[in-house]
Design a protein around this motif. Structure first.
Motif, short mmCIF file in Angstrom:
data_model
loop_
_atom_site.label_atom_id
_atom_site.label_comp_id
_atom_site.label_asym_id
_atom_site.label_seq_id
_atom_site.Cartn_x
_atom_site.Cartn_y
_atom_site.Cartn_z
N UNK A 117 -48.34 -0.09 -18.92
CA UNK A 117 -47.13 0.60 -19.37
C UNK A 117 -47.18 2.08 -19.00
N UNK A 118 -48.35 2.67 -19.14
CA UNK A 118 -48.50 4.08 -18.78
C UNK A 118 -48.25 4.32 -17.30
N UNK A 119 -48.72 3.39 -16.48
CA UNK A 119 -48.49 3.56 -15.03
C UNK A 119 -47.00 3.50 -14.71
N UNK A 120 -46.26 2.65 -15.40
CA UNK A 120 -44.82 2.58 -15.19
C UNK A 120 -44.14 3.89 -15.63
N UNK A 121 -44.59 4.44 -16.75
CA UNK A 121 -44.01 5.69 -17.23
C UNK A 121 -44.24 6.84 -16.26
N UNK A 122 -45.29 6.74 -15.46
CA UNK A 122 -45.65 7.82 -14.52
C UNK A 122 -45.16 7.56 -13.10
N UNK A 123 -44.20 6.66 -12.95
CA UNK A 123 -43.62 6.41 -11.63
C UNK A 123 -43.05 7.71 -11.06
N UNK A 124 -43.53 8.16 -9.89
CA UNK A 124 -42.97 9.40 -9.30
C UNK A 124 -41.47 9.24 -9.04
N UNK A 125 -40.72 10.30 -9.32
CA UNK A 125 -39.27 10.27 -9.21
C UNK A 125 -38.79 11.36 -8.26
N UNK A 126 -37.64 11.14 -7.63
CA UNK A 126 -37.07 12.19 -6.77
C UNK A 126 -36.55 13.33 -7.62
N UNK A 127 -36.47 14.52 -7.06
CA UNK A 127 -35.93 15.69 -7.77
C UNK A 127 -34.42 15.51 -7.99
#
Length: 228
Positions: free
Chosen positions: A218-228
């Protein structure tokens, strides 16, 4: 009635360690972001203890110190190039990733600490105080309430805004799938299950490992890199 020196020292030591981490870590570092959140919670717990807001101060202090100790042990493991528990690995692995936003770091740390560490801290505290989990429920709920209130505040402070942008931002959709209140409820169930399983060491160990892995996922999903 003022707390004795015996009761004051452990929480003060935790606060001092977190303040030292806050001073040493770069501001944008993901662990630093979570540490600031957790430091605020621990300072609030200390104020509640001073104000007599805990039903059982001795139990509250034991739970708080055991709880914090698991986070600090993960920090020490990472600092010594050892593998921290699976629940903490995503935060330490992605702590400097430019595509991960501060709110993600904060909530990933809360996810690891609530979803895994708190259940084990309840069991540790029950062993230390020779009590049942039900006897710690008031203290568990008080700490949980502080975290929920703080989570609401940091969402407001760290979300991108204004409201129209929040609706369109991928961060809103990513974090909408996770709830601290649901995580807290699951943690209480996990703590009770672990306490029941304590006489069956192999089963308890397997349960703990799977809990650790699930929270880490779950933590890895929360840390999915996102575009600006």
């Amino acid at each position: 009635m003022a707390r004795s020196e015996y009761l004051t020292t452990p929480v003060d030591a935790v606060v001092s360690r977190m303040r030292a981490l806050d001073a040493a870590l770069p501001e944008r570092d993901g662990v630093a972001v979570f540490n600031r959140v957790y430091l605020a919670v621990t300072e609030e717990v200390d104020r509640c203890l001073d104000s007599g807001l805990f039903t059982d101060p001795r139990a509250a202090i034991a739970l708080d110190v055991r709880f914090a100790g698991r986070y600090l042990a993960a920090v020490d493991a990472a600092g010594a190039d050892r593998r921290p528990p699976a629940c903490w690995r995503p935060l330490f692995q992605l702590r400097r990733h430019p595509g991960v936003r501060p709110l993600q770091f904060a909530l990933a740390g809360i996810n690891a600490h609530i979803g895994h560490d708190l259940a084990l801290a309840v069991v540790d505290t029950c062993r230390e105080l020779d009590c049942e989990p039900a006897e710690l429920e008031d203290e568990f709920d008080r700490v949980g309430d502080l975290l929920v209130a703080l989570e609401e505040r940091i969402r407001d402070e760290l979300m991108p805004g204004p409201d129209l942008l929040q609706i369109a931002d991928p961060l809103t959709h990513l974090l909408g799938s996770w709830s601290l209140e649901r995580a807290r409820d699951a943690t209480w169930s996990a703590a009770r299950a672990l306490w029941t399983l304590r006489r069956f060491e192999d089963v308890a160990e397997e349960f703990t490992e799977r809990l650790d892995a699930a929270v880490g996922f779950a933590g890895r999903m929360l840390l999915t890199p996102l575009p600006d």
